[in-house]
Design a protein around this motif. Structure first.
Motif, PDB file in Angstrom:
ATOM      1  N   MET A   1       0.503  -1.140  -0.459  1.00 51.91           N
ATOM      2  CA  MET A   1       0.035   0.060   0.077  1.00 51.91           C
ATOM      3  C   MET A   1       0.572   1.566  -0.129  1.00 51.91           C
ATOM      4  O   MET A   1       1.730   1.185   0.392  1.00 51.91           O
ATOM      5  CB  MET A   1      -1.251   0.087   1.256  1.00 51.91           C
ATOM      6  CG  MET A   1      -1.908   0.771   0.948  1.00 51.91           C
ATOM      7  SD  MET A   1      -3.102   1.112   2.353  1.00 51.91           S
ATOM      8  CE  MET A   1      -3.354   2.924   2.849  1.00 51.91           C
ATOM      9  N   ALA A   2       0.507   2.468  -0.685  1.00 54.22           N
ATOM     10  CA  ALA A   2       1.081   2.782  -1.196  1.00 54.22           C
ATOM     11  C   ALA A   2       1.186   4.273   0.388  1.00 54.22           C
ATOM     12  O   ALA A   2      -0.046   4.505   0.715  1.00 54.22           O
ATOM     13  CB  ALA A   2       0.843   4.484  -1.966  1.00 54.22           C
ATOM     14  N   ALA A   3       1.955   4.941   0.680  1.00 55.24           N
ATOM     15  CA  ALA A   3       1.848   5.531   1.550  1.00 55.24           C
ATOM     16  C   ALA A   3       1.709   7.262   1.822  1.00 55.24           C
ATOM     17  O   ALA A   3       1.669   7.527   0.517  1.00 55.24           O
ATOM     18  CB  ALA A   3       4.016   5.861   2.057  1.00 55.24           C
ATOM     19  N   ALA A   4       0.993   7.139   2.486  1.00 57.52           N
ATOM     20  CA  ALA A   4       0.243   8.990   2.808  1.00 57.52           C
ATOM     21  C   ALA A   4       0.751  10.016   2.554  1.00 57.52           C
ATOM     22  O   ALA A   4       2.171   9.624   2.462  1.00 57.52           O
ATOM     23  CB  ALA A   4      -0.738   9.102   3.710  1.00 57.52           C
ATOM     24  N   PHE A   5       0.493  10.713   1.432  1.00 55.54           N
ATOM     25  CA  PHE A   5       0.842  11.620   1.151  1.00 55.54           C
ATOM     26  C   PHE A   5       0.318  13.432   1.568  1.00 55.54           C
ATOM     27  O   PHE A   5      -0.949  13.188   1.385  1.00 55.54           O
ATOM     28  CB  PHE A   5       1.982  12.265  -0.092  1.00 55.54           C
ATOM     29  CG  PHE A   5       1.051  12.242  -1.321  1.00 55.54           C
ATOM     30  CD1 PHE A   5       0.816  12.796  -1.440  1.00 55.54           C
ATOM     31  CD2 PHE A   5       0.869  10.768  -1.746  1.00 55.54           C
ATOM     32  CE1 PHE A   5      -0.582  12.930  -3.270  1.00 55.54           C
ATOM     33  CE2 PHE A   5      -0.193  10.561  -2.256  1.00 55.54           C
ATOM     34  CZ  PHE A   5      -0.216  11.804  -3.445  1.00 55.54           C
ATOM     35  N   SER A   6       0.559  14.460   2.126  1.00 54.75           N
ATOM     36  CA  SER A   6      -0.048  15.385   1.456  1.00 54.75           C
ATOM     37  C   SER A   6       0.167  16.542   0.848  1.00 54.75           C
ATOM     38  O   SER A   6       1.774  16.431   0.690  1.00 54.75           O
ATOM     39  CB  SER A   6       0.359  16.132   3.161  1.00 54.75           C
ATOM     40  OG  SER A   6       0.786  16.118   3.786  1.00 54.75           O
ATOM     41  N   VAL A   7      -0.364  17.712   0.140  1.00 54.66           N
ATOM     42  CA  VAL A   7      -0.149  18.868  -0.328  1.00 54.66           C
ATOM     43  C   VAL A   7      -0.441  20.021   0.155  1.00 54.66           C
ATOM     44  O   VAL A   7      -1.352  20.046   0.766  1.00 54.66           O
ATOM     45  CB  VAL A   7      -0.261  18.387  -2.103  1.00 54.66           C
ATOM     46  CG1 VAL A   7       0.180  17.031  -2.368  1.00 54.66           C
ATOM     47  CG2 VAL A   7      -2.320  18.750  -2.401  1.00 54.66           C
ATOM     48  N   ARG A   8       0.226  21.207   0.065  1.00 50.55           N
ATOM     49  CA  ARG A   8      -0.473  22.155   0.058  1.00 50.55           C
ATOM     50  C   ARG A   8       0.220  23.675  -0.020  1.00 50.55           C
ATOM     51  O   ARG A   8       1.812  23.062  -0.788  1.00 50.55           O
ATOM     52  CB  ARG A   8      -0.162  22.697   1.575  1.00 50.55           C
ATOM     53  CG  ARG A   8       0.925  22.859   2.379  1.00 50.55           C
ATOM     54  CD  ARG A   8       0.931  23.053   3.860  1.00 50.55           C
ATOM     55  NE  ARG A   8       3.036  22.484   4.162  1.00 50.55           N
ATOM     56  CZ  ARG A   8       3.638  23.577   4.295  1.00 50.55           C
ATOM     57  NH1 ARG A   8       3.396  24.148   3.176  1.00 50.55           N
ATOM     58  NH2 ARG A   8       4.334  23.228   5.262  1.00 50.55           N
ATOM     59  N   GLN A   9      -0.025  24.853  -0.618  1.00 45.84           N
ATOM     60  CA  GLN A   9       0.332  25.944  -1.240  1.00 45.84           C
ATOM     61  C   GLN A   9       1.522  26.186  -0.016  1.00 45.84           C
ATOM     62  O   GLN A   9       1.536  26.333   0.592  1.00 45.84           O
ATOM     63  CB  GLN A   9      -0.168  27.002  -0.911  1.00 45.84           C
ATOM     64  CG  GLN A   9       0.344  28.127  -2.643  1.00 45.84           C
ATOM     65  CD  GLN A   9      -0.574  29.358  -2.488  1.00 45.84           C
ATOM     66  OE1 GLN A   9      -1.860  29.225  -2.199  1.00 45.84           O
ATOM     67  NE2 GLN A   9      -0.028  30.332  -2.580  1.00 45.84           N
ATOM     68  N   ALA A  10       3.121  26.304  -1.254  1.00 41.66           N
ATOM     69  CA  ALA A  10       3.930  26.025  -0.254  1.00 41.66           C
ATOM     70  C   ALA A  10       4.584  28.040   0.315  1.00 41.66           C
ATOM     71  O   ALA A  10       3.360  28.917  -0.078  1.00 41.66           O
ATOM     72  CB  ALA A  10       5.260  26.921  -1.019  1.00 41.66           C
ATOM     73  N   ASP A  11       4.936  28.532   1.674  1.00 39.42           N
ATOM     74  CA  ASP A  11       5.153  29.400   2.094  1.00 39.42           C
ATOM     75  C   ASP A  11       6.596  30.276   2.031  1.00 39.42           C
ATOM     76  O   ASP A  11       7.588  29.248   2.429  1.00 39.42           O
ATOM     77  CB  ASP A  11       3.950  29.248   3.163  1.00 39.42           C
ATOM     78  CG  ASP A  11       4.948  31.124   4.489  1.00 39.42           C
ATOM     79  OD1 ASP A  11       5.260  31.876   4.145  1.00 39.42           O
ATOM     80  OD2 ASP A  11       3.511  30.809   5.260  1.00 39.42           O
ATOM     81  N   TYR A  12       6.542  31.102   1.156  1.00 36.22           N
ATOM     82  CA  TYR A  12       8.236  31.139   0.828  1.00 36.22           C
ATOM     83  C   TYR A  12       8.870  31.924   1.949  1.00 36.22           C
ATOM     84  O   TYR A  12       9.493  31.645   1.975  1.00 36.22           O
ATOM     85  CB  TYR A  12       8.210  32.058  -0.605  1.00 36.22           C
ATOM     86  CG  TYR A  12       7.368  31.437  -1.509  1.00 36.22           C
ATOM     87  CD1 TYR A  12       8.019  30.456  -2.473  1.00 36.22           C
ATOM     88  CD2 TYR A  12       6.632  31.975  -2.690  1.00 36.22           C
ATOM     89  CE1 TYR A  12       7.264  29.610  -3.802  1.00 36.22           C
ATOM     90  CE2 TYR A  12       5.905  31.866  -4.075  1.00 36.22           C
ATOM     91  CZ  TYR A  12       6.766  30.649  -3.776  1.00 36.22           C
ATOM     92  OH  TYR A  12       6.419  29.461  -5.755  1.00 36.22           O
ATOM     93  N   GLY A  13       7.879  32.554   2.766  1.00 37.56           N
ATOM     94  CA  GLY A  13       8.696  33.154   4.235  1.00 37.56           C
ATOM     95  C   GLY A  13       8.936  32.351   5.041  1.00 37.56           C
ATOM     96  O   GLY A  13       9.203  32.519   5.935  1.00 37.56           O
TER      97      GLY A  13
END
Length: 165
Positions: A1-13
């Protein structure tokens, strides 16, 4: 089973997000699909700050737990034919250890969500014809060759370097 992952917008600061953007882009640049050469010291030192200075830029990061494993860089442009913003997907990078798990697709979905939120009428990207897995993904999720009139053919991506690179 593939590992869970998350996505989100980067905060360059945020220092960890800025470091992730640089490290993931460096890994991509070092890969044959990204040209096979690491980023210069100048780029590594300045990339996050320069992206942050451009309100038309945004990035999406993917994480396996706390480990950054994927990056999509987007730059907003303008569709003169529609008189509305468009978004160019400038980089799509997933660490080799995490490819084939749907990470790029999830990051592109988040990039598209942000583009829609910004009022963009379309998204564009360029891909090397030899990057067959990426081409298959992009076609599967709705990207296609750009054309206005089929009799005129599809657009070609071209470049011209200006000054010292």
């Amino acid at each position: 089973m593939a590992a869970a992952f998350s996505v989100r917008q980067a905060d360059y600061g945020h220092p960890s997000d800025a470091a992730a953007v640089v490290a993931l882009l460096d890994a991509y640049a070092s890969d044959p699909a990204g040209g096979g050469e690491p980023l210069s010291d100048f780029v590594k030192a300045n990339l996050a700050r320069e992206l942050a200075a451009r309100p038309q830029a945004y990035s999406v990061l993917a994480f396996d737990g706390e480990q950054p494993v994927g990056l999509v860089n987007c730059i907003e442009g303008f569709s003169s034919f529609k008189c509305k913003p468009l978004v160019n997907v400038h980089d799509v990078a997933v660490l080799a250890s995490h490819r084939g798990r749907g990470i790029a697709e999830a990051m592109l979905a988040e990039a598209e969500r942000i583009a829609v939120e910004r009022g963009a009428v379309k998204m564009t990207l360029e891909v090397l014809s030899g990057n067959v897995p990426a081409v298959k993904l992009y076609r599967r999720i709705g990207y296609e060759g750009y054309q206005l009139d089929p009799a005129m053919g599809t657009a070609q991506f071209m470049q011209k370097w200006l000054g010292a690179s």
